[in-house]
Design a protein around this motif. Sequence first.
Motif, PDB file in Angstrom:
ATOM      1  N   GLY A   1       1.172  -5.175  -0.292  1.00 45.37           N
ATOM      2  CA  GLY A   1       2.056  -4.307  -0.334  1.00 45.37           C
ATOM      3  C   GLY A   1       1.573  -2.993   0.078  1.00 45.37           C
ATOM      4  O   GLY A   1       1.958  -2.330   0.804  1.00 45.37           O
ATOM      5  N   VAL A   2       0.381  -2.274  -0.366  1.00 46.40           N
ATOM      6  CA  VAL A   2      -0.464  -1.376  -0.098  1.00 46.40           C
ATOM      7  C   VAL A   2      -0.928  -1.321   1.111  1.00 46.40           C
ATOM      8  O   VAL A   2      -0.717  -0.261   2.126  1.00 46.40           O
ATOM      9  N   VAL A   3      -1.418  -2.525   1.718  1.00 50.13           N
ATOM     10  CA  VAL A   3      -1.813  -2.611   3.104  1.00 50.13           C
ATOM     11  C   VAL A   3      -0.620  -2.520   4.264  1.00 50.13           C
ATOM     12  O   VAL A   3      -0.525  -1.607   5.192  1.00 50.13           O
ATOM     13  N   GLY A   4       0.549  -2.999   3.805  1.00 47.75           N
ATOM     14  CA  GLY A   4       1.646  -2.911   4.505  1.00 47.75           C
ATOM     15  C   GLY A   4       2.079  -1.505   4.757  1.00 47.75           C
ATOM     16  O   GLY A   4       2.600  -0.982   5.697  1.00 47.75           O
TER      17      GLY A   4
ATOM     18  N   VAL B   1      10.082  -2.107  14.816  1.00 47.43           N
ATOM     19  CA  VAL B   1       8.745  -2.445  14.186  1.00 47.43           C
ATOM     20  C   VAL B   1       8.379  -1.628  12.967  1.00 47.43           C
ATOM     21  O   VAL B   1       8.044  -2.163  11.761  1.00 47.43           O
ATOM     22  N   ALA B   2       8.307  -0.223  13.443  1.00 46.10           N
ATOM     23  CA  ALA B   2       7.815   0.497  12.225  1.00 46.10           C
ATOM     24  C   ALA B   2       8.392   0.801  11.037  1.00 46.10           C
ATOM     25  O   ALA B   2       7.874   0.614   9.926  1.00 46.10           O
TER      26      ALA B   2
ATOM     27  N   PHE C   1       2.611   0.944   7.945  1.00 38.78           N
ATOM     28  CA  PHE C   1       3.891   1.591   8.326  1.00 38.78           C
ATOM     29  C   PHE C   1       3.559   2.972   8.831  1.00 38.78           C
ATOM     30  O   PHE C   1       4.204   3.348   9.794  1.00 38.78           O
ATOM     31  N   VAL C   2       2.541   3.657   8.230  1.00 39.35           N
ATOM     32  CA  VAL C   2       2.081   5.047   8.452  1.00 39.35           C
ATOM     33  C   VAL C   2       1.613   5.297  10.097  1.00 39.35           C
ATOM     34  O   VAL C   2       1.894   5.896  10.605  1.00 39.35           O
ATOM     35  N   ILE C   3       0.576   3.924  10.159  1.00 37.88           N
ATOM     36  CA  ILE C   3       0.026   4.108  11.539  1.00 37.88           C
ATOM     37  C   ILE C   3       0.954   4.114  12.634  1.00 37.88           C
ATOM     38  O   ILE C   3       1.033   4.456  13.732  1.00 37.88           O
TER      39      ILE C   3
END
Length: 506
Positions: free
Chosen positions: A197-200, A102-103, A204-206
Motif C-alpha cells: 500500500g505504501v509503495v503504491g 493509470v495515475a 501514484f505520486v510519481i
Amino acid sequence: MAPSDPTAPAAAGFTIDRLWRRGLDRYPSTGSRYWYLAVAVFVTIILYYELYVAGGVAPLVLEHFKMSFIYYVNILVLANLVGAFGSLAAGLADRWGRANLVAYGLLVTGVLALITPLAPNKFVFGLFAVIGGVVEGMCLVATPALVRDFSPQIGRASAMGFWTLGPVVGSLVVSFVANRTLPHLDNSWSSQFYIVGVVGLVAFVIALFGLRELKPGLRDQVMVSAGDRALIEARADSAERTVDLDRPWGQMLRLDILAPALGISIFLLIYYTAVGFFTVYLTSNFGFTTSKANGINTWYWAINAISLVVVGALSDRLRVRKPFMVAGTVLAVVMTFIFMTRTTHPDTSSTTLIVIIALLSLGLATAYAPWMAAFTETIEKRNPALTATGLAIWGWILRIVVCLAFFVLPYVVSAVDKLVEAPAVLAQVKAAGANPPPALLAEVGKIKSAAADAPHQWQAWWWVCIVAEILFLGLMLPLVGRWSPKAAKADAEAHEREVARLTGAS
C-alpha cells in the motif's frame, strides 16, 4: 534533459492543470520517450504487485478468515469477471486518453491495499479484491496502449517485453518480499498489504507528476521507426481531423484480433495458475512453508522477467515475431509436461522444481513478448486510432477466460479445499494430546485421503494447460508479420525509402 524541451517530463512552468492535462503536442525526443516508457512500466509493476500480493500469502489469508479454498477461488473469479468489463470500459482511452486512468488508478489501489488488513471478515476482504480487479482490468488496457504510443514498430517487442515486466516483476516482488519479510513479521499476511500500500501511493505520486501521453493526432498514426518522427508530426493535424472513430467495436471485432486474443488468453492459463495458486500448490503438494514456496516462485518470475527483455530485443533485431512464438510454445509444452510428472512425487527437491519452472518460464516469455508486439501491430493495421479499443477486446477475453478457468479449477482440484485446512486441524490434534475426539480423527482421515487424491487432480489441470498451449499455435496465425527475417528486413528498408521520399517532397 533540458527544461526548455517541450516534451521533457520536467518541463518548466508547472501549472496545476498539468495534473490532468497530460497531452504532448510533439512526439518526444529519445530521452523523454524513454522516461515516459520507464514510468509506464514502473507503474504497471506496482499495479500488479498490488493485485497479486494476496496470492503470495494465500495460505495465511485462508487460515486467518477461516476461508475455504473454493471461497477464495470464487473471489478471484468475481474479480476477473468485473475486471473484464473494466477492460472494455478502458477502450474509451482512445477518445479520453490513457495517463489519467493509470495515475488515479494507482491512488485507488494504494488505498485499497492499506485498508484490506482492516477487513472484519472474508466478505469485505473479497469486496476489496473485486474493486481492485476493476482497476486492474482498466490498466491492463491503458498501460500497454501508452507503451505502444511511445514505441515504433521497430523496437515494439522490446518495449512490450518491458511492459510485460509489470505482471512478471509484480509477481517477483510479491514472492521476494514475502520470502524476506514474513519470517521476521510473525508470518503476518497483513504486513504484506501494508508494504504494498505504501509503495503504491509512492507510485501514484510519481505517475501524477511524471506520466504524460501523446495527443490524438500523434498517437493515431503508425510509427514504424524513430526516423518517422518528422513525418508523424507534420501529419498530426490532418490525422486528428480525418481519423475514423465510427463503430470502434465493429472495426476491431475481426478474426485477426479475436483469434490471437483468445489464443494468448488460453496460452496463459498456466501463468495465471502460477499467480493465484503456485504458493498453495507448493505448500499443499510438496509440504513447503509459505516462505519457502515464495522463494521457489521468485526463480520463476526472475527468469521470466529477464527472458521477456532479451527475447523482445532479439525479435526486434530479426524483425520477426511468429518464429519466437512457435519456439516458446514448444518449450512451454515440454516443460509443463515435465512439471506435471513431478506432481505425483512429493519428495521432489526445491532445486529440481526451480530448474523445471525456470525453463517453463523461459518458454512462456519467448512466446509472449513477440505476441504483444505482433498484436499491437495487427491493431495498427486495422486502425491505429483504435489501439485502446483493440487492447480492450483482448483484455475482456483474457479476463473472461481466466474467470472461467478459476471457476472450474476448484472442481478439478477439489482435494485442495481440504488440504488448506490441514495445518489448523493438525494443530488441534497436537493440542488434544493422546486422546483427540473422534470427529477430529475423522477430519485427519479426510485430509489423508485428500493428500492422496490431490496430485492426480493437479495432473488433470496441467493437462488442460498443455492443450491450451498447443491450441495457441493455430490461433496466433492471423497476426500480421513475416516468418523470414530477410523478408522483414526488406520491408523495413522499403519503408525507410518511402519515408525519405515523402520527407524530401515536403
